[in-house]
Design a protein around this motif. Structure first.
Motif, PDB file in Angstrom:
ATOM      1  N   ALA A  34       1.234 -11.542  -0.229  1.00 13.11           N
ATOM      2  CA  ALA A  34      -0.128 -11.188  -0.631  1.00 13.11           C
ATOM      3  C   ALA A  34      -0.302 -11.346  -2.133  1.00 13.11           C
ATOM      4  CB  ALA A  34      -0.448  -9.755  -0.205  1.00 13.11           C
ATOM      5  N   VAL A  35       0.728 -10.985  -2.889  1.00 11.19           N
ATOM      6  CA  VAL A  35       0.677 -11.173  -4.349  1.00 11.19           C
ATOM      7  C   VAL A  35       0.618 -12.654  -4.681  1.00 11.19           C
ATOM      8  CG1 VAL A  35       1.868 -10.756  -6.525  1.00 11.19           C
ATOM      9  CG2 VAL A  35       1.926  -9.013  -4.731  1.00 11.19           C
ATOM     10  N   ARG A  36       1.436 -13.443  -4.000  1.00 14.79           N
ATOM     11  CA  ARG A  36       1.462 -14.885  -4.271  1.00 14.79           C
ATOM     12  C   ARG A  36       0.117 -15.536  -3.955  1.00 14.79           C
ATOM     13  NH1 ARG A  36       2.588 -19.993  -2.199  1.00 14.79           N
ATOM     14  NH2 ARG A  36       2.361 -19.227  -0.045  1.00 14.79           N
ATOM     15  N   ILE A 138      -4.666  -8.407 -10.944  1.00 16.78           N
ATOM     16  CA  ILE A 138      -5.219  -8.856  -9.666  1.00 16.78           C
ATOM     17  C   ILE A 138      -4.108  -8.881  -8.623  1.00 16.78           C
ATOM     18  CG2 ILE A 138      -6.373 -10.748  -8.458  1.00 16.78           C
ATOM     19  CD1 ILE A 138      -7.641 -11.547 -11.120  1.00 16.78           C
ATOM     20  N   GLY A 139      -2.936  -9.372  -9.024  1.00 13.71           N
ATOM     21  CA  GLY A 139      -1.780  -9.360  -8.134  1.00 13.71           C
ATOM     22  C   GLY A 139      -1.382  -7.949  -7.735  1.00 13.71           C
ATOM     23  N   LEU A 140      -1.450  -7.023  -8.691  1.00 12.34           N
ATOM     24  CA  LEU A 140      -1.153  -5.623  -8.388  1.00 12.34           C
ATOM     25  C   LEU A 140      -2.109  -5.084  -7.330  1.00 12.34           C
ATOM     26  CD1 LEU A 140       0.257  -2.862  -9.043  1.00 12.34           C
ATOM     27  CD2 LEU A 140      -1.564  -2.528 -10.744  1.00 12.34           C
ATOM     28  N   GLY A 141      -3.396  -5.397  -7.490  1.00  9.95           N
ATOM     29  CA  GLY A 141      -4.373  -4.939  -6.506  1.00  9.95           C
ATOM     30  C   GLY A 141      -4.071  -5.479  -5.115  1.00  9.95           C
ATOM     31  N   ALA A 142      -3.693  -6.751  -5.059  1.00 11.87           N
ATOM     32  CA  ALA A 142      -3.343  -7.351  -3.769  1.00 11.87           C
ATOM     33  C   ALA A 142      -2.140  -6.641  -3.159  1.00 11.87           C
ATOM     34  CB  ALA A 142      -3.051  -8.841  -3.943  1.00 11.87           C
ATOM     35  N   ALA A 143      -1.157  -6.310  -3.986  1.00  9.42           N
ATOM     36  CA  ALA A 143       0.041  -5.617  -3.499  1.00  9.42           C
ATOM     37  C   ALA A 143      -0.298  -4.229  -2.977  1.00  9.42           C
ATOM     38  CB  ALA A 143       1.081  -5.522  -4.607  1.00  9.42           C
ATOM     39  N   LEU A 144      -1.149  -3.510  -3.675  1.00  3.89           N
ATOM     40  CA  LEU A 144      -1.533  -2.167  -3.246  1.00  3.89           C
ATOM     41  C   LEU A 144      -2.264  -2.195  -1.906  1.00  3.89           C
ATOM     42  CD1 LEU A 144      -2.698  -0.704  -6.661  1.00  3.89           C
ATOM     43  CD2 LEU A 144      -0.897   0.267  -5.213  1.00  3.89           C
ATOM     44  N   ILE A 145      -3.168  -3.143  -1.753  1.00  2.00           N
ATOM     45  CA  ILE A 145      -3.914  -3.249  -0.510  1.00  2.00           C
ATOM     46  C   ILE A 145      -2.990  -3.675   0.630  1.00  2.00           C
ATOM     47  CG2 ILE A 145      -5.749  -4.521   0.672  1.00  2.00           C
ATOM     48  CD1 ILE A 145      -7.188  -4.613  -2.085  1.00  2.00           C
ATOM     49  N   ALA A 147       0.245  -3.237   0.817  1.00  4.61           N
ATOM     50  CA  ALA A 147       1.156  -2.133   1.135  1.00  4.61           C
ATOM     51  C   ALA A 147       0.461  -1.102   2.014  1.00  4.61           C
ATOM     52  CB  ALA A 147       1.672  -1.486  -0.152  1.00  4.61           C
ATOM     53  N   ALA A 148      -0.781  -0.765   1.684  1.00  2.00           N
ATOM     54  CA  ALA A 148      -1.525   0.190   2.499  1.00  2.00           C
ATOM     55  C   ALA A 148      -1.695  -0.347   3.920  1.00  2.00           C
ATOM     56  CB  ALA A 148      -2.888   0.475   1.877  1.00  2.00           C
ATOM     57  N   PHE A 149      -1.999  -1.615   4.044  1.00  2.00           N
ATOM     58  CA  PHE A 149      -2.161  -2.235   5.360  1.00  2.00           C
ATOM     59  C   PHE A 149      -0.874  -2.144   6.172  1.00  2.00           C
ATOM     60  CE2 PHE A 149      -2.234  -5.861   8.273  1.00  2.00           C
ATOM     61  CZ  PHE A 149      -3.484  -5.720   8.863  1.00  2.00           C
ATOM     62  N   GLU A 150       0.278  -2.270   5.476  1.00  2.00           N
ATOM     63  CA  GLU A 150       1.584  -2.214   6.140  1.00  2.00           C
ATOM     64  C   GLU A 150       2.091  -0.782   6.306  1.00  2.00           C
ATOM     65  OE1 GLU A 150       3.205  -4.693   7.419  1.00  2.00           O
ATOM     66  OE2 GLU A 150       2.040  -6.391   6.634  1.00  2.00           O
ATOM     67  N   GLU A 151       1.285   0.204   5.864  1.00  2.00           N
ATOM     68  CA  GLU A 151       1.685   1.618   5.879  1.00  2.00           C
ATOM     69  C   GLU A 151       2.963   1.836   5.067  1.00  2.00           C
ATOM     70  OE1 GLU A 151       0.424   4.063   9.530  1.00  2.00           O
ATOM     71  OE2 GLU A 151       1.061   2.130  10.386  1.00  2.00           O
ATOM     72  N   VAL A 152       3.003   1.186   3.926  1.00  2.00           N
ATOM     73  CA  VAL A 152       4.086   1.355   2.957  1.00  2.00           C
ATOM     74  C   VAL A 152       3.503   2.068   1.742  1.00  2.00           C
ATOM     75  CG1 VAL A 152       5.655   0.139   1.380  1.00  2.00           C
ATOM     76  CG2 VAL A 152       5.381  -0.661   3.740  1.00  2.00           C
ATOM     77  N   ASP A 153       4.189   3.081   1.267  1.00  2.00           N
ATOM     78  CA  ASP A 153       3.701   3.821   0.106  1.00  2.00           C
ATOM     79  C   ASP A 153       3.990   3.066  -1.178  1.00  2.00           C
ATOM     80  OD1 ASP A 153       2.565   6.359   1.135  1.00  2.00           O
ATOM     81  OD2 ASP A 153       4.573   6.588   1.994  1.00  2.00           O
ATOM     82  N   ALA A 154       3.117   3.276  -2.164  1.00  2.00           N
ATOM     83  CA  ALA A 154       3.231   2.545  -3.425  1.00  2.00           C
ATOM     84  C   ALA A 154       2.642   3.369  -4.562  1.00  2.00           C
ATOM     85  CB  ALA A 154       2.500   1.207  -3.333  1.00  2.00           C
ATOM     86  N   THR A 155       3.203   3.188  -5.743  1.00  2.00           N
ATOM     87  CA  THR A 155       2.753   3.940  -6.921  1.00  2.00           C
ATOM     88  C   THR A 155       2.638   3.006  -8.121  1.00  2.00           C
ATOM     89  OG1 THR A 155       3.975   5.867  -6.119  1.00  2.00           O
ATOM     90  CG2 THR A 155       3.218   5.926  -8.407  1.00  2.00           C
ATOM     91  N   PRO A 156       1.411   2.600  -8.510  1.00  2.00           N
ATOM     92  CA  PRO A 156       1.278   1.743  -9.693  1.00  2.00           C
ATOM     93  C   PRO A 156       1.683   2.506 -10.943  1.00  2.00           C
ATOM     94  CG  PRO A 156      -0.878   2.461  -8.916  1.00  2.00           C
ATOM     95  CD  PRO A 156       0.113   2.927  -7.895  1.00  2.00           C
ATOM     96  N   MET A 157       2.416   1.825 -11.829  1.00  2.00           N
ATOM     97  CA  MET A 157       2.964   2.477 -13.027  1.00  2.00           C
ATOM     98  C   MET A 157       2.787   1.627 -14.278  1.00  2.00           C
ATOM     99  SD  MET A 157       6.652   4.032 -11.924  1.00  2.00           S
ATOM    100  CE  MET A 157       6.789   5.504 -10.922  1.00  2.00           C
TER     101      MET A 157
END
Length: 212
Positions: A34-36, A138-145, A147-157
């Motif tokens: 998704a980031v790529r 923009i890549g970070l946003g794609a990763a967050l979305i 991850a949420a879709f995959e039900e994986v937790d994530a914390t932007p830092m």
């Protein structure tokens, strides 16, 4: 079927990960992909993604990131690193790649290449880096979305010393600079003060302005 927005309502900036749980390889790969696939200005993709699972490296990063435990307790640490400059070589590399993949070479596309080369030359190194760093988000946003879709937790830092992380990952040798990090994993069963708090967002009326 759970909707994407329901997944986004479920996600939160996880404060405590379960260090015994690992994100399955197929889920991780879909998040990375998704980031790529994230959109970037002129299709330049002026950043790269580092997927850090090495425990020793993450321990070093934690020491320059306010001792945040998520960095070592997560399953994988994503580091978004932007180009330190948008150089002519990098622009030409992406335009040439586009020509190769599409198998065509148009006058309009080549004219656009020349225009962009002039813009980045005039803008200068630091402004080019800042432009690249904004694309990394923009890549970070794609990763967050994703991850949420995959039900994986994530914390932007952003809470880390970029120069120190650059040194740990030897980014300067690759002409990159760290911008933002994203631990991925699974929330701990207990000990996270944020997990059960209601998500707070401004109302649609106070957030969205429709101009018709």
């Amino acid at each position: 079927m759970t909707t994407l927005n329901e997944r986004l309502a479920w996600r939160y900036a996880t404060k405590k990960f379960d260090a015994t749980k690992s994100v399955p390889a197929e889920k991780l790969e879909r998040i990375v992909e998704a980031v790529r696939l994230a959109p970037t200005s002129s299709g330049l993709q002026p950043f790269e993604l580092f997927v850090v699972s090495n425990a020793d490296i993450r321990a070093k990063i934690r020491t320059v990131a306010w001792d945040q435990a998520q960095i070592t307790d997560c399953s994988h640490l994503l580091v978004f690193a932007a180009w330190d400059d948008i150089t002519a070589d990098r622009v030409n590399m992406m335009f040439d790649l586009t020509n190769d993949v599409r198998g065509v070479k148009s006058e309009a596309w080549e004219n656009y290449r020349q225009m962009l080369l002039g813009i980045v030359a005039d803008r200068g190194t630091e402004a080019n880096y800042q432009a690249a760093a904004r694309q990394a988000y923009i890549g970070l946003g794609a990763a967050l979305i994703a991850a949420a879709f995959e039900e994986v937790d994530a914390t932007p830092m952003e809470g880390f010393d970029p120069a120190a992380v650059d040194e740990i990952l030897d980014l300067s040798s690759k002409n990159l600079r760290s911008v933002v990090m994203l631990p991925l994993g699974y929330r701990a069963g207990e000990g996270d003060w944020l997990v059960n708090l209601k998500k707070v967002r401004r109302s649609r009326d106070s957030f969205v302005t429709e101009i018709k």
